[in-house]
Every structure is written in structure tokens, then in C-alpha cells.
Scaffold this motif. Structure first.
Motif, PDB file in Angstrom:
ATOM      1  N   ASP A 236       7.100 -15.954   0.122  1.00 40.97           N
ATOM      2  CA  ASP A 236       6.476 -14.673  -0.199  1.00 40.97           C
ATOM      3  C   ASP A 236       5.530 -14.830  -1.387  1.00 40.97           C
ATOM      4  OD1 ASP A 236       9.426 -12.652   0.434  1.00 40.97           O
ATOM      5  OD2 ASP A 236       7.838 -13.333   1.757  1.00 40.97           O
ATOM      6  N   ALA A 237       4.461 -14.031  -1.387  1.00 38.37           N
ATOM      7  CA  ALA A 237       3.483 -14.102  -2.450  1.00 38.37           C
ATOM      8  C   ALA A 237       4.100 -13.638  -3.760  1.00 38.37           C
ATOM      9  CB  ALA A 237       2.289 -13.229  -2.095  1.00 38.37           C
ATOM     10  N   ASP A 238       3.651 -14.235  -4.872  1.00 42.10           N
ATOM     11  CA  ASP A 238       4.184 -13.882  -6.182  1.00 42.10           C
ATOM     12  C   ASP A 238       3.613 -12.569  -6.685  1.00 42.10           C
ATOM     13  OD1 ASP A 238       3.928 -17.348  -6.988  1.00 42.10           O
ATOM     14  OD2 ASP A 238       5.725 -16.223  -6.429  1.00 42.10           O
ATOM     15  N   VAL A 239       2.360 -12.269  -6.348  1.00 42.91           N
ATOM     16  CA  VAL A 239       1.711 -11.036  -6.761  1.00 42.91           C
ATOM     17  C   VAL A 239       1.219 -10.335  -5.496  1.00 42.91           C
ATOM     18  CG1 VAL A 239      -0.061  -9.982  -8.213  1.00 42.91           C
ATOM     19  CG2 VAL A 239       0.967 -12.168  -8.897  1.00 42.91           C
ATOM     20  N   THR A 240       1.723  -9.160  -5.256  1.00 44.42           N
ATOM     21  CA  THR A 240       1.352  -8.430  -4.057  1.00 44.42           C
ATOM     22  C   THR A 240       0.661  -7.123  -4.412  1.00 44.42           C
ATOM     23  OG1 THR A 240       3.533  -7.397  -3.947  1.00 44.42           O
ATOM     24  CG2 THR A 240       3.222  -9.418  -2.689  1.00 44.42           C
ATOM     25  N   GLN A 241      -0.232  -6.705  -3.547  1.00 45.26           N
ATOM     26  CA  GLN A 241      -0.960  -5.469  -3.747  1.00 45.26           C
ATOM     27  C   GLN A 241      -0.888  -4.642  -2.470  1.00 45.26           C
ATOM     28  OE1 GLN A 241      -4.553  -7.701  -6.037  1.00 45.26           O
ATOM     29  NE2 GLN A 241      -4.886  -5.524  -5.694  1.00 45.26           N
ATOM     30  N   THR A 242      -0.695  -3.352  -2.641  1.00 41.11           N
ATOM     31  CA  THR A 242      -0.730  -2.448  -1.498  1.00 41.11           C
ATOM     32  C   THR A 242      -1.534  -1.210  -1.862  1.00 41.11           C
ATOM     33  OG1 THR A 242       1.358  -1.437  -2.218  1.00 41.11           O
ATOM     34  CG2 THR A 242       1.474  -3.170  -0.522  1.00 41.11           C
ATOM     35  N   PRO A 243      -2.313  -0.683  -0.938  1.00 42.97           N
ATOM     36  CA  PRO A 243      -2.636  -1.263   0.365  1.00 42.97           C
ATOM     37  C   PRO A 243      -3.628  -2.401   0.237  1.00 42.97           C
ATOM     38  CG  PRO A 243      -3.944   0.695   0.022  1.00 42.97           C
ATOM     39  CD  PRO A 243      -3.059   0.569  -1.185  1.00 42.97           C
ATOM     40  N   ARG A 244      -3.894  -3.124   1.274  1.00 39.77           N
ATOM     41  CA  ARG A 244      -4.905  -4.169   1.236  1.00 39.77           C
ATOM     42  C   ARG A 244      -6.296  -3.609   1.501  1.00 39.77           C
ATOM     43  NH1 ARG A 244      -3.712  -9.312   2.048  1.00 39.77           N
ATOM     44  NH2 ARG A 244      -5.886  -9.488   1.346  1.00 39.77           N
ATOM     45  N   ASN A 245      -6.348  -2.564   2.247  1.00 32.45           N
ATOM     46  CA  ASN A 245      -7.607  -1.882   2.538  1.00 32.45           C
ATOM     47  C   ASN A 245      -7.359  -0.381   2.512  1.00 32.45           C
ATOM     48  OD1 ASN A 245      -9.592  -4.118   3.546  1.00 32.45           O
ATOM     49  ND2 ASN A 245      -7.648  -4.544   4.555  1.00 32.45           N
ATOM     50  N   ARG A 246      -8.350   0.344   2.003  1.00 33.21           N
ATOM     51  CA  ARG A 246      -8.174   1.802   1.936  1.00 33.21           C
ATOM     52  C   ARG A 246      -9.545   2.460   2.027  1.00 33.21           C
ATOM     53  NH1 ARG A 246      -4.496   5.554  -0.526  1.00 33.21           N
ATOM     54  NH2 ARG A 246      -5.249   7.581   0.176  1.00 33.21           N
ATOM     55  N   ILE A 247      -9.610   3.462   2.890  1.00 31.30           N
ATOM     56  CA  ILE A 247     -10.799   4.295   2.980  1.00 31.30           C
ATOM     57  C   ILE A 247     -10.385   5.692   2.563  1.00 31.30           C
ATOM     58  CG2 ILE A 247     -12.596   5.215   4.477  1.00 31.30           C
ATOM     59  CD1 ILE A 247     -12.211   2.770   6.275  1.00 31.30           C
ATOM     60  N   THR A 248     -11.132   6.290   1.661  1.00 31.80           N
ATOM     61  CA  THR A 248     -10.804   7.625   1.203  1.00 31.80           C
ATOM     62  C   THR A 248     -12.085   8.435   1.032  1.00 31.80           C
ATOM     63  OG1 THR A 248      -9.461   8.868  -0.390  1.00 31.80           O
ATOM     64  CG2 THR A 248     -10.872   7.140  -1.271  1.00 31.80           C
ATOM     65  N   LYS A 249     -11.915   9.692   0.752  1.00 27.51           N
ATOM     66  CA  LYS A 249     -13.060  10.568   0.589  1.00 27.51           C
ATOM     67  C   LYS A 249     -13.242  10.948  -0.866  1.00 27.51           C
ATOM     68  CE  LYS A 249     -12.776  12.533   5.241  1.00 27.51           C
ATOM     69  NZ  LYS A 249     -12.629  13.782   6.041  1.00 27.51           N
ATOM     70  N   THR A 250     -14.450  11.293  -1.203  1.00 25.62           N
ATOM     71  CA  THR A 250     -14.765  11.735  -2.558  1.00 25.62           C
ATOM     72  C   THR A 250     -13.847  12.884  -2.964  1.00 25.62           C
ATOM     73  OG1 THR A 250     -17.062  11.033  -2.373  1.00 25.62           O
ATOM     74  CG2 THR A 250     -16.558  12.707  -4.024  1.00 25.62           C
ATOM     75  N   GLY A 251     -13.298  12.769  -4.179  1.00 25.78           N
ATOM     76  CA  GLY A 251     -12.443  13.805  -4.713  1.00 25.78           C
ATOM     77  C   GLY A 251     -10.960  13.607  -4.471  1.00 25.78           C
ATOM     78  N   LYS A 252     -10.615  12.683  -3.606  1.00 23.84           N
ATOM     79  CA  LYS A 252      -9.198  12.430  -3.328  1.00 23.84           C
ATOM     80  C   LYS A 252      -8.566  11.608  -4.452  1.00 23.84           C
ATOM     81  CE  LYS A 252      -8.804  14.345   0.770  1.00 23.84           C
ATOM     82  NZ  LYS A 252      -7.887  15.501   1.007  1.00 23.84           N
ATOM     83  N   ARG A 253      -7.269  11.813  -4.634  1.00 23.62           N
ATOM     84  CA  ARG A 253      -6.508  10.996  -5.575  1.00 23.62           C
ATOM     85  C   ARG A 253      -5.848   9.871  -4.793  1.00 23.62           C
ATOM     86  NH1 ARG A 253      -1.422  10.059  -7.762  1.00 23.62           N
ATOM     87  NH2 ARG A 253      -1.393   9.795 -10.021  1.00 23.62           N
ATOM     88  N   ILE A 254      -5.992   8.662  -5.295  1.00 23.24           N
ATOM     89  CA  ILE A 254      -5.344   7.546  -4.621  1.00 23.24           C
ATOM     90  C   ILE A 254      -4.664   6.642  -5.644  1.00 23.24           C
ATOM     91  CG2 ILE A 254      -7.064   7.573  -2.753  1.00 23.24           C
ATOM     92  CD1 ILE A 254      -8.038   4.895  -3.939  1.00 23.24           C
ATOM     93  N   MET A 255      -3.697   5.896  -5.159  1.00 22.88           N
ATOM     94  CA  MET A 255      -2.966   4.973  -6.026  1.00 22.88           C
ATOM     95  C   MET A 255      -2.952   3.603  -5.374  1.00 22.88           C
ATOM     96  SD  MET A 255       0.985   5.039  -7.363  1.00 22.88           S
ATOM     97  CE  MET A 255       0.739   6.489  -8.379  1.00 22.88           C
ATOM     98  N   LEU A 256      -3.251   2.606  -6.173  1.00 22.65           N
ATOM     99  CA  LEU A 256      -3.123   1.214  -5.757  1.00 22.65           C
ATOM    100  C   LEU A 256      -1.930   0.623  -6.494  1.00 22.65           C
ATOM    101  CD1 LEU A 256      -6.875   0.099  -6.001  1.00 22.65           C
ATOM    102  CD2 LEU A 256      -5.723   1.342  -4.162  1.00 22.65           C
ATOM    103  N   GLU A 257      -1.129  -0.119  -5.768  1.00 24.87           N
ATOM    104  CA  GLU A 257       0.102  -0.623  -6.366  1.00 24.87           C
ATOM    105  C   GLU A 257       0.106  -2.146  -6.443  1.00 24.87           C
ATOM    106  OE1 GLU A 257       3.084   3.046  -5.263  1.00 24.87           O
ATOM    107  OE2 GLU A 257       3.286   1.178  -4.139  1.00 24.87           O
ATOM    108  N   CYS A 258       0.752  -2.637  -7.471  1.00 28.00           N
ATOM    109  CA  CYS A 258       0.864  -4.077  -7.689  1.00 28.00           C
ATOM    110  C   CYS A 258       2.304  -4.398  -8.065  1.00 28.00           C
ATOM    111  CB  CYS A 258      -0.083  -4.506  -8.796  1.00 28.00           C
ATOM    112  SG  CYS A 258       0.017  -6.260  -9.223  1.00 28.00           S
TER     113      CYS A 258
END
Lengths: 114, 112
Positions: free
Chosen positions: A1-23
């Protein structure tokens, strides 16, 4: 398993939306970082954390916030996404002790803001 | 403002030749440097670190540091197509409050 993982790997969103990237990391490192990479501009530091209670702004923190939930987890939020936040985002970790040791990068998250 | 400068390239080198990548930096206090390699669409990975003046060799890679000239370089001998990537230079921070910076990188293309 990878030592450092990120989710999501790809994300499409719209202007004004709140999003979170996780590590998440299993390296046991104290230090974690968020970067964005844009063509021609290289890697730019957004936020970094030397431990759970120590969070610092990087070069381009406006429009972003972070949360260090645990030693192993560091999340990046875009409170209200805008198109110029379209980029490749990397999380990285380092051991600590000196002031820039080897950094270990996650695989990246491609974000597209429409 | 501390800066790290790299020629963006692309630098085209025939297979089997020596590729020479250069990096200059503005902070005279920088003592050590790291070279990262980044394949297109992938994350950077460390390939060399150099902590003192002079040369450091690791396989086909040689890092050279000249603190007086504020210049660090990476030589790749017997270049292979798999060496085609972007190479990023990064200085060691001297103070806790220093902002971590990377050079913008040099794109290297090895011609088969």
C-alpha cells in the motif's frame, strides 16, 4: 500500500461549491504539506503543518483552509471553489528535525472547477 | 524573497549522452539541496540530495554544489529514455519560518 494517499484522485466541481481534499500517511511523519501545481508555475506551497497543533500558511493560502485531524491526516478545503483553483494538488510528508528534509509526495488530486 | 531559478527547457539530449541540469539560488544561507524527478502527471520523487560543496555521485547521477557561486547542478550520464521527466531543485531551509520553495523545474527529453 502507498505510504501517502490522497482522495479523491480526480474531482470536477462547480464554482461556489465547497470541497475537501484528504491526505493520509502511514509513514509516521510529523510534517505534512499541501501544494498545488500549475503548468509553468511549478509547485507552490499552500499550507503546512509541523504537528497536529502547528499549522502555517504557505505562499498561496488565500481561498484555502486546512485541518490536521491527527498525525496521519491532513485535509485541504476550498470553501467556495473558483475556476482559477483548477490545478493538480499534492500532499507531502517529511520526518521533521531539520528544516527541509526529504519530502514524500502523494499521487495527487486533479481538480477541475467549472 | 528567496528564489530558485531553473531553465524551464525543454532540454533535448541524445540517448547515451550526458544531460546537465542547472539551478541557481538567491539565498546565500542555503547549505544543502535536493533534486526531485517528476514524470508527467505523477508526483515528484527525490533522486539526489547534496549537503556540502563539491560532487556527489549515485549511479548515473552526479550532483554538484558550488556555494560561492550559488549554483547547483545535476548530471545524468548515459541518458536513457526513462530519464525524460521534469527535474525540480529545492534548497534546504535554514530557519523554521522559511517558506519551502521549489524551482519551477527543467523538462528533460531524451531522444532515442
Amino acid at each position: 500500500d502507498a505510504d501517502v494517499t490522497q482522495t479523491p484522485r480526480n474531482r470536477i466541481t462547480k464554482t461556489g461549491k465547497r470541497i475537501m481534499l484528504e491526505c493520509s500517511q502511514t509513514k509516521g511523519h510529523d510534517r505534512m504539506y499541501w501544494y498545488r501545481q500549475d503548468p509553468g508555475l511549478g509547485l507552490r506551497l499552500i499550507y503546512y503543518s509541523f504537528d497536529v497543533k502547528d499549522i502555517n500558511k504557505g505562499e498561496i493560502s488565500d481561498g484555502y483552509s486546512v485541518s490536521r485531524q491527527a498525525q496521519a491526516k491532513f485535509s485541504l478545503s476550498l470553501e467556495s471553489a473558483i475556476p482559477n483553483q483548477t490545478a493538480l494538488y499534492f500532499c507531502a510528508t517529511s520526518m521533521g528535525g531539520a528544516y527541509q528534509e526529504t519530502q514524500y509526495f502523494g499521487p495527487g488530486t486533479r481538480l477541475l472547477v467549472l | 524573497q528567496k528564489e530558485v531559478e531553473q531553465n524551464s527547457g525543454p532540454l533535448s539530449v541524445p540517448e547515451g549522452a550526458i544531460a546537465s541540469l542547472n539551478c541557481t539560488y538567491s539565498d546565500r544561507g542555503s547549505q544543502s539541496f535536493f533534486w526531485y524527478r517528476q514524470y508527467s502527471g505523477k508526483s515528484p520523487e527525490l533522486i539526489m540530495s547534496i549537503y556540502s560543496n563539491g560532487d556527489k555521485e549515485d549511479g548515473r547521477f552526479t550532483a554538484q554544489l558550488n556555494k560561492a557561486s550559488q549554483y547547483v547542478s545535476l548530471l545524468i550520464r548515459d541518458s536513457q529514455p526513462s530519464d525524460s521527466a521534469t527535474y525540480l531543485c529545492a534548497p534546504q531551509l535554514m530557519n523554521r519560518d522559511d517558506k519551502i520553495i521549489f524551482g519551477k523545474g527543467t523538462r528533460l527529453h531524451i531522444l532515442p
